[in-house]
Design a protein around this motif. Structure first.
Motif, PDB file in Angstrom:
ATOM      1  N   PRO A   8      58.361 -61.103  95.089  1.00 25.89           N
ATOM      2  CA  PRO A   8      58.928 -60.006  94.314  1.00 25.89           C
ATOM      3  C   PRO A   8      59.841 -59.105  95.142  1.00 25.89           C
ATOM      4  O   PRO A   8      59.843 -59.182  96.370  1.00 25.89           O
ATOM      5  CB  PRO A   8      57.686 -59.228  93.880  1.00 25.89           C
ATOM      6  N   PHE A   9      60.607 -58.263  94.443  1.00 26.52           N
ATOM      7  CA  PHE A   9      61.390 -57.228  95.106  1.00 26.52           C
ATOM      8  C   PHE A   9      60.565 -55.940  95.092  1.00 26.52           C
ATOM      9  O   PHE A   9      60.134 -55.481  94.032  1.00 26.52           O
ATOM     10  CB  PHE A   9      62.726 -57.007  94.390  1.00 26.52           C
ATOM     11  N   ASN A  10      60.330 -55.382  96.285  1.00 23.08           N
ATOM     12  CA  ASN A  10      59.498 -54.204  96.421  1.00 23.08           C
ATOM     13  C   ASN A  10      60.348 -52.952  96.625  1.00 23.08           C
ATOM     14  O   ASN A  10      61.499 -53.034  97.077  1.00 23.08           O
ATOM     15  CB  ASN A  10      58.543 -54.371  97.602  1.00 23.08           C
ATOM     16  N   SER A  11      59.774 -51.800  96.336  1.00 19.90           N
ATOM     17  CA  SER A  11      60.470 -50.542  96.566  1.00 19.90           C
ATOM     18  C   SER A  11      60.691 -50.345  98.066  1.00 19.90           C
ATOM     19  O   SER A  11      59.784 -50.577  98.859  1.00 19.90           O
ATOM     20  CB  SER A  11      59.666 -49.375  96.004  1.00 19.90           C
ATOM     21  N   ALA A  66      61.007 -59.407 103.797  1.00 19.92           N
ATOM     22  CA  ALA A  66      60.493 -58.303 102.987  1.00 19.92           C
ATOM     23  C   ALA A  66      59.587 -57.426 103.840  1.00 19.92           C
ATOM     24  O   ALA A  66      58.706 -57.923 104.541  1.00 19.92           O
ATOM     25  CB  ALA A  66      59.733 -58.840 101.786  1.00 19.92           C
ATOM     26  N   GLY A  67      59.816 -56.132 103.790  1.00 18.54           N
ATOM     27  CA  GLY A  67      58.992 -55.200 104.539  1.00 18.54           C
ATOM     28  C   GLY A  67      59.513 -54.836 105.907  1.00 18.54           C
ATOM     29  O   GLY A  67      59.012 -53.893 106.533  1.00 18.54           O
ATOM     30  N   PRO A 112      63.503 -54.775 100.652  1.00 19.78           N
ATOM     31  CA  PRO A 112      62.764 -55.141  99.444  1.00 19.78           C
ATOM     32  C   PRO A 112      62.469 -56.628  99.348  1.00 19.78           C
ATOM     33  O   PRO A 112      61.543 -57.046  98.654  1.00 19.78           O
ATOM     34  CB  PRO A 112      63.684 -54.692  98.312  1.00 19.78           C
ATOM     35  N   SER A 113      63.264 -57.449 100.054  1.00 22.46           N
ATOM     36  CA  SER A 113      63.077 -58.895 100.052  1.00 22.46           C
ATOM     37  C   SER A 113      63.863 -59.472 101.229  1.00 22.46           C
ATOM     38  O   SER A 113      64.504 -58.744 101.989  1.00 22.46           O
ATOM     39  CB  SER A 113      63.551 -59.513  98.725  1.00 22.46           C
ATOM     40  N   SER A 137      57.188 -58.032  88.455  1.00 20.42           N
ATOM     41  CA  SER A 137      56.028 -57.146  88.476  1.00 20.42           C
ATOM     42  C   SER A 137      54.816 -57.730  87.767  1.00 20.42           C
ATOM     43  O   SER A 137      53.708 -57.241  87.925  1.00 20.42           O
ATOM     44  CB  SER A 137      56.391 -55.790  87.846  1.00 20.42           C
ATOM     45  N   MET A 146      63.312 -55.151  90.145  1.00 23.49           N
ATOM     46  CA  MET A 146      61.903 -55.087  90.520  1.00 23.49           C
ATOM     47  C   MET A 146      60.992 -55.463  89.364  1.00 23.49           C
ATOM     48  O   MET A 146      59.957 -56.124  89.550  1.00 23.49           O
ATOM     49  CB  MET A 146      61.572 -53.675  91.020  1.00 23.49           C
TER      50      MET A 146
END
Length: 292
Positions: free
Chosen positions: A163-166, A252-253, A206-207, A291, A287
């Motif tokens: 997923p794409f995260n905030s 991501a992250g 985010p990814s 989800s 996003m």
């Protein structure tokens, strides 16, 4: 030259809608899902084939969009973007594929785009960011050309992994598409989403993607742009510092930098824009697709 060829062949967009509209067209079965089919939304298209495909592309809104397969190459998915200024009407997504035997395969899928009314925001900022001094015009034009050139390069490979995260823990504060009035003067709609965060807050990817720009720009201040592949880009603005260099592949992250108040701002926050095959889409829409 290769970039220009790819651009002409792969100009796509991806629309999103809260409905799940499926149609059966032998040998392809096509469906879509999204928050809504409105300007600024991202749509996930899923295509199921009775036999493996070698390639699949989609054409809509006078753009080409990329698709990627599952391991058996019978299920293909792609993101389509509905640009901020797309007029409401019925549009046909034209799918063009090639089987492993080099046989062409085609199908159409209807997307009914409905209108959306965006609110207006009124901001007071430093006057030099509304009416720049003549000494800065050459810089602004040069930076604008660089950004357009980046978004025009559509990398065919998919780098992103959902997923794409905030990118920050703060909540969204200024929505996508708002009509902007700066110091009493109308300006372009807000092409991204702002997130509430204090100076120094870590900004994380985010990814997966490649850093294609990490530089200070006149309007957006310290800016990082990620190429997620298949025409998908993330644009992070107003950072106080950088944690990456151009050419770096991030997951991501991974830390990109820290929240700041550089460029045209009213205070510290993170601005996140997303471009999908040159369409302006809402990061929150992207996003939302992953989800569930």
């Amino acid at each position: 030259m290769i970039g220009r060829i790819l651009l002409g062949f792969f100009m796509w967009t991806f629309p999103v809608s809260i409905q799940d509209n499926t149609e059966n067209l032998e040998p392809l079965k096509i469906s879509h899902r999204a928050r809504s089919l409105q300007p600024g939304e991202v749509v996930m298209i899923e295509v199921q084939s009775t036999e493996p495909l070698k390639n699949l592309l989609g054409r809509i809104f006078e753009r080409v969009f990329f698709f990627y397969p599952d391991t058996e190459q019978k299920v293909w998915r792609g993101l389509v973007g509905i640009d901020l200024q797309t007029p409401p009407e019925n549009y046909s997504l034209q799918l063009e594929g090639i089987t492993l035997d080099e046989a062409p395969i085609r199908a159409n899928h209807n997307l009914k785009i409905v209108s959306k009314t965006f609110p207006t925001r009124r901001l007071t900022v430093d006057e030099r960011f509304v009416n720049p001094p003549h000494t800065e015009l050459e810089r602004i034009q040069k930076e604008s050309k660089i950004i357009r050139g980046i978004f025009a390069q559509l990398t065919p490979q998919r780098l992103w992994e959902g997923p794409f995260n905030s990118p920050v823990p703060g909540a969204p504060t200024s929505g996508f598409g708002k009509r902007s009035i700066l110091n009493g003067q109308p300006r372009s709609p807000h092409g991204g989403t702002d997130f509430s965060a204090g100076t120094g807050t870590p900004v994380r990817s985010p990814s997966r993607g490649k850093v294609v720009l990490a530089s200070n720009l006149y309007y957006s201040g310290n800016t990082v742009i990620l190429d997620h592949g298949q025409g998908l880009y993330s644009y992070f603005a107003h950072l106080s510092s950088f944690a990456v260099e151009e050419g770096t592949l991030v997951s991501a992250g991974d830390l990109l930098g820290n929240v700041g108040a550089t460029g045209r701002v009213t205070g510290p926050h993170l601005h996140w824009s997303v471009r999908l095959c040159r369409t302006r889409v809402d990061p929150l829409s992207l996003m939302s697709l992953f989800s569930e």
